[in-house]
Design a protein around this motif. Structure first.
Motif, PDB file in Angstrom:
ATOM      1  N   ILE A 110      39.733  46.039  35.430  1.00 38.63           N
ATOM      2  CA  ILE A 110      40.213  46.127  36.816  1.00 38.63           C
ATOM      3  C   ILE A 110      40.228  44.756  37.464  1.00 38.63           C
ATOM      4  O   ILE A 110      39.284  43.968  37.322  1.00 38.63           O
ATOM      5  N   ALA A 111      41.287  44.479  38.213  1.00 35.63           N
ATOM      6  CA  ALA A 111      41.336  43.324  39.110  1.00 35.63           C
ATOM      7  C   ALA A 111      41.337  43.864  40.537  1.00 35.63           C
ATOM      8  O   ALA A 111      42.161  44.718  40.870  1.00 35.63           O
ATOM      9  N   TYR A 112      40.431  43.361  41.352  1.00 33.29           N
ATOM     10  CA  TYR A 112      40.285  43.863  42.728  1.00 33.29           C
ATOM     11  C   TYR A 112      40.526  42.732  43.715  1.00 33.29           C
ATOM     12  O   TYR A 112      40.010  41.620  43.561  1.00 33.29           O
ATOM     13  N   VAL A 113      41.336  43.012  44.735  1.00 34.58           N
ATOM     14  CA  VAL A 113      41.590  42.053  45.806  1.00 34.58           C
ATOM     15  C   VAL A 113      41.273  42.739  47.135  1.00 34.58           C
ATOM     16  O   VAL A 113      41.967  43.676  47.531  1.00 34.58           O
ATOM     17  N   PRO A 114      40.218  42.286  47.830  1.00 36.01           N
ATOM     18  CA  PRO A 114      39.904  42.869  49.142  1.00 36.01           C
ATOM     19  C   PRO A 114      40.785  42.263  50.222  1.00 36.01           C
ATOM     20  O   PRO A 114      41.489  41.268  49.994  1.00 36.01           O
ATOM     21  N   GLY A 115      40.713  42.823  51.397  1.00 30.62           N
ATOM     22  CA  GLY A 115      41.509  42.324  52.510  1.00 30.62           C
ATOM     23  C   GLY A 115      40.838  41.215  53.288  1.00 30.62           C
ATOM     24  O   GLY A 115      41.473  40.548  54.101  1.00 30.62           O
ATOM     25  N   ASP A 116      39.553  41.004  53.070  1.00 33.12           N
ATOM     26  CA  ASP A 116      38.817  39.940  53.754  1.00 33.12           C
ATOM     27  C   ASP A 116      37.971  39.242  52.707  1.00 33.12           C
ATOM     28  O   ASP A 116      36.920  39.744  52.298  1.00 33.12           O
ATOM     29  N   VAL A 117      38.434  38.090  52.247  1.00 31.75           N
ATOM     30  CA  VAL A 117      37.817  37.396  51.116  1.00 31.75           C
ATOM     31  C   VAL A 117      36.826  36.355  51.612  1.00 31.75           C
ATOM     32  O   VAL A 117      37.149  35.535  52.481  1.00 31.75           O
ATOM     33  N   SER A 118      35.626  36.393  51.049  1.00 26.81           N
ATOM     34  CA  SER A 118      34.632  35.343  51.285  1.00 26.81           C
ATOM     35  C   SER A 118      34.428  34.586  49.971  1.00 26.81           C
ATOM     36  O   SER A 118      34.326  35.210  48.908  1.00 26.81           O
ATOM     37  N   TYR A 151      38.791  26.300  53.851  1.00 24.22           N
ATOM     38  CA  TYR A 151      39.968  27.159  53.707  1.00 24.22           C
ATOM     39  C   TYR A 151      40.138  28.102  54.893  1.00 24.22           C
ATOM     40  O   TYR A 151      39.164  28.656  55.418  1.00 24.22           O
ATOM     41  N   SER A 152      41.394  28.316  55.260  1.00 27.46           N
ATOM     42  CA  SER A 152      41.745  29.342  56.253  1.00 27.46           C
ATOM     43  C   SER A 152      41.655  30.710  55.603  1.00 27.46           C
ATOM     44  O   SER A 152      41.481  30.841  54.378  1.00 27.46           O
ATOM     45  N   LYS A 153      41.808  31.737  56.416  1.00 27.25           N
ATOM     46  CA  LYS A 153      41.792  33.107  55.876  1.00 27.25           C
ATOM     47  C   LYS A 153      42.884  33.293  54.824  1.00 27.25           C
ATOM     48  O   LYS A 153      42.655  33.889  53.774  1.00 27.25           O
ATOM     49  N   GLY A 154      44.079  32.779  55.112  1.00 23.65           N
ATOM     50  CA  GLY A 154      45.167  32.925  54.161  1.00 23.65           C
ATOM     51  C   GLY A 154      44.877  32.261  52.833  1.00 23.65           C
ATOM     52  O   GLY A 154      45.183  32.806  51.766  1.00 23.65           O
ATOM     53  N   ASN A 155      44.257  31.070  52.862  1.00 23.77           N
ATOM     54  CA  ASN A 155      43.930  30.373  51.622  1.00 23.77           C
ATOM     55  C   ASN A 155      42.795  31.053  50.873  1.00 23.77           C
ATOM     56  O   ASN A 155      42.772  31.048  49.638  1.00 23.77           O
ATOM     57  N   ARG A 156      41.840  31.633  51.593  1.00 20.72           N
ATOM     58  CA  ARG A 156      40.800  32.416  50.907  1.00 20.72           C
ATOM     59  C   ARG A 156      41.426  33.622  50.204  1.00 20.72           C
ATOM     60  O   ARG A 156      41.008  34.005  49.108  1.00 20.72           O
ATOM     61  N   GLN A 157      42.434  34.208  50.859  1.00 18.27           N
ATOM     62  CA  GLN A 157      43.131  35.331  50.240  1.00 18.27           C
ATOM     63  C   GLN A 157      43.839  34.886  48.960  1.00 18.27           C
ATOM     64  O   GLN A 157      43.868  35.616  47.961  1.00 18.27           O
ATOM     65  N   MET A 216      44.119  46.908  45.210  1.00 19.44           N
ATOM     66  CA  MET A 216      44.349  45.906  46.255  1.00 19.44           C
ATOM     67  C   MET A 216      44.248  46.547  47.629  1.00 19.44           C
ATOM     68  O   MET A 216      45.000  47.459  47.945  1.00 19.44           O
ATOM     69  N   ASP A 217      43.310  46.036  48.413  1.00 21.33           N
ATOM     70  CA  ASP A 217      43.025  46.585  49.737  1.00 21.33           C
ATOM     71  C   ASP A 217      43.487  45.581  50.789  1.00 21.33           C
ATOM     72  O   ASP A 217      42.812  44.592  51.050  1.00 21.33           O
ATOM     73  N   GLU A 218      44.650  45.805  51.376  1.00 19.85           N
ATOM     74  CA  GLU A 218      45.257  44.872  52.323  1.00 19.85           C
ATOM     75  C   GLU A 218      45.353  43.462  51.717  1.00 19.85           C
ATOM     76  O   GLU A 218      44.871  42.480  52.300  1.00 19.85           O
ATOM     77  N   PRO A 219      45.972  43.311  50.555  1.00 18.74           N
ATOM     78  CA  PRO A 219      45.909  42.043  49.826  1.00 18.74           C
ATOM     79  C   PRO A 219      46.670  40.895  50.472  1.00 18.74           C
ATOM     80  O   PRO A 219      46.385  39.733  50.172  1.00 18.74           O
TER      81      PRO A 219
END
Length: 336
Positions: A87-95, A144-150, A167-170
């Motif tokens: 599985i590859a997982y992408v959250p909507g708010d990346v830290s 990094y900005s939010k977009g770059n963390r994403q 993918m949750d709000e990727p």
């Protein structure tokens, strides 16, 4: 990737009667969800509907209170470690780690899923994605900005092949140009046989990418199917030149907008005349019966606009959206 631990691959996601309670709060109430192998499946619902809770259970990060949940035929709570290799997982708010560079974070996330079999191939995919997403991998995470963390999460997810992408709000925080790159990468992995579960508040994105859609509300699935199957629940808009159609339109040409003003055509809705064009809507499963009648009347400049996913969503959640705002921005504001 060696899939021998699972034998023949089962249905990627199978959920039946899923219940999740947090104390007295009921987050999921007998939710059903099935995602077939190789499809891109849209997962829609407003804030609090239970999307993120469902995803956490699928990832083995939370335990179901009741019901059946399997990922590739296995219990994600008991076999999360093995399943995460698929599985590859992408959250909507990346830290990300503040002292690591973006490139180091991408590589670390890739290693957490297991070392890729082809290191040279991995580096090639990673470098291609870094360029496609216009990402600078040399900066520290804290810069990094939010977009770059994403972008870090997206590059890490797409650089190492997976069988299931969750993918949750990727695309949260991405600009429109980067959303196009994301769409292209989802189409690529789907073409290669991967399965994608895409939770998104951008309805045009879901409509363009997804083979099937599930809409949930208050912890339950309210609709599920292909867009073609769900469009019977919506109305199609039909418009044509109003010139010479006085007998046909009746009161409509005088400005009335009441259903039924199109004489001889039953079950029409929302009749208006504007700038010489007569427009009405009709239940989508009635279109095939109406078009021959319009052809018989020799209407001019006929256009037929199929219903959108946004319309279907508004039909379920219109009471949760600010009155009078019916654009995609309104849906986004409702935080699907």
């Amino acid at each position: 990737m060696d899939l021998s631990i699972f034998g023949a691959m089962s249905t990627p996601i199978q959920v039946r009667g899923l219940v999740k309670r947090f104390g007295r709060a009921l987050a999921l109430d007998s939710l059903d969800l099935e995602v077939a192998s190789g499809e891109v499946h849209g997962f829609l619902g407003p804030n609090g509907a239970g999307k993120s809770t469902t995803i956490r259970i699928l990832l083995g990060l939370a335990r179901a209170s009741a019901g059946e949940v399997t990922v590739f035929g296995r219990d994600p709570w008991k076999e999360a470690s093995a399943l995460h290799r698929l599985i590859a997982y992408v959250p909507g708010d990346v830290s990300i780690w503040p002292n690591l560079t973006g490139g180091e974070a991408v590589d670390l996330l890739g290693r957490l899923r297991g070392s890729p079999d082809d290191k040279a191939g991995y580096r090639g995919r990673r470098d291609r994605l870094v360029e496609a997403f216009q990402f600078d991998p040399r900066k520290k995470g804290r810069a990094y900005s939010k977009g770059n963390r994403q972008k870090v999460a997206l590059i890490a997810a797409f650089a190492t092949p997976a069988d299931l992408y969750i993918m949750d709000e990727p695309t949260s925080g991405l600009d429109p140009l980067m959303e196009v790159v994301f769409d292209r990468e989802v189409a690529r992995v789907a073409a290669e046989g991967a399965t994608v579960l895409l939770s998104s508040h951008i309805l045009s994105e879901v409509e363009e990418l997804c083979d099937r859609v599930s809409i949930i509300r208050a912890g339950r699935t309210v609709e599920s199917g292909t867009l073609a199957e769900l469009r019977h629940l919506t109305r199609t808009q039909i418009t044509f030149s109003a010139e010479g159609q006085v007998d046909m339109a009746g009161d409509a040409l005088k400005g009335a907008a009441a259903p039924g003003s199109l004489k001889g055509i039953p079950d029409v809705h929302d009749v208006i005349v504007d700038h010489g064009r007569l427009t009405f809507t009709i239940d989508s499963d009635r279109v095939a019966a109406v078009l021959p009648e319009l052809a018989r009347r020799n209407v001019q400049g006929l256009t037929v606009a199929p219903p959108s996913l946004e319309e279907l969503f508004l039909r379920h959640y219109g009471d949760e959206i600010v009155p009078g705002r019916t654009s995609e921005r309104a849906v986004a504001a409702a935080r699907v």
